[in-house]
Design a protein around this motif. Structure first.
Motif, PDB file in Angstrom:
ATOM      1  N   PHE A  28       3.142   6.792  -2.979  1.00  0.00           N
ATOM      2  CA  PHE A  28       2.282   6.637  -1.813  1.00  0.00           C
ATOM      3  C   PHE A  28       2.830   5.485  -0.991  1.00  0.00           C
ATOM      4  CE2 PHE A  28       0.328   3.843  -4.935  1.00  0.00           C
ATOM      5  CZ  PHE A  28      -0.146   2.749  -4.224  1.00  0.00           C
ATOM      6  N   TRP A  40      -7.500   5.061  -7.917  1.00  0.00           N
ATOM      7  CA  TRP A  40      -7.603   5.466  -6.522  1.00  0.00           C
ATOM      8  C   TRP A  40      -8.945   5.077  -5.905  1.00  0.00           C
ATOM      9  CZ3 TRP A  40      -3.900   6.213  -3.271  1.00  0.00           C
ATOM     10  CH2 TRP A  40      -2.645   6.545  -3.763  1.00  0.00           C
ATOM     11  N   HIS A  83       2.472  13.039   0.165  1.00  0.00           N
ATOM     12  CA  HIS A  83       1.980  11.791  -0.422  1.00  0.00           C
ATOM     13  C   HIS A  83       0.861  11.215   0.435  1.00  0.00           C
ATOM     14  CE1 HIS A  83       5.094  10.140   2.354  1.00  0.00           C
ATOM     15  NE2 HIS A  83       4.194   9.193   2.511  1.00  0.00           N
ATOM     16  N   VAL A  84       0.139  10.281  -0.151  1.00  0.00           N
ATOM     17  CA  VAL A  84      -0.964   9.612   0.515  1.00  0.00           C
ATOM     18  C   VAL A  84      -0.418   8.373   1.212  1.00  0.00           C
ATOM     19  CG1 VAL A  84      -3.139   8.381   0.117  1.00  0.00           C
ATOM     20  CG2 VAL A  84      -2.630  10.456  -1.184  1.00  0.00           C
ATOM     21  N   ASP A  85      -0.840   8.125   2.445  1.00  0.00           N
ATOM     22  CA  ASP A  85      -0.581   6.861   3.127  1.00  0.00           C
ATOM     23  C   ASP A  85      -1.885   6.074   3.109  1.00  0.00           C
ATOM     24  OD1 ASP A  85       2.048   7.401   3.756  1.00  0.00           O
ATOM     25  OD2 ASP A  85       1.678   7.843   5.856  1.00  0.00           O
TER      26      ASP A  85
END
Length: 143
Positions: free
Chosen positions: A140, A19, A83-85
């Motif tokens: 993601f 990440w 979730h992560v964008d």
């Protein structure tokens, strides 16, 4: 007020490194007076088998949220509810946007991510995106 996003995972150090690379972040520095986390954890009396129990990454500019990774015993079993964008193509549209997303997708796949699905642009509101999973299966989107 600030926020932190926490990931349950099996290997905090590896997922933190992924990440950090994906977002242009860095692994959080050890406490003052220590050259490494290993040195700090040893001084705190943390046994070596627990040195990878947690890790964190931070935005070097101090603008984005801190991401915290904590080891848990159970594997991921269902789709993420949050979730992560990753905003890989802000301001771009159409073919130019999708090309930028594809380039970032290829970069992250080379670092251990998996490509799950591509969603084509659907104007006027849908710009198109790519759904991915990090090395531990957390979904993601490249947006």
């Amino acid at each position: 007020m600030t926020i932190q996003i926490t990931f349950d995972c099996a290997d905090p150090a590896s997922l933190a490194a992924f990440w950090a690379d994906a977002l242009g972040y860095k692994v959080q520095d050890p406490p003052p007076g220590f050259d490494s986390w290993e040195q700090a954890l040893t001084a705190m009396g943390i046994p070596p088998e627990r040195h990878n129990a947690a890790s964190a990454v931070v935005d070097p500019k101090g603008e984005g949220p801190r991401l915290f990774f904590q080891r848990v015993p159970e594997p991921k079993t269902v789709k993420n509810r949050v979730h992560v964008d990753v905003r890989a193509a802000p301001g771009l549209a159409g073919d130019e946007r999708m090309a930028a997303l594809e380039a970032e997708c290829a970069r992250l796949v080379a670092r251990g991510a998996a490509r799950l699905a591509r969603h084509e642009p659907e104007p006027p509101l849908g710009g198109g995106h790519i759904v991915m999973a990090d090395p531990e299966g957390n979904e993601f989107c490249l947006d």
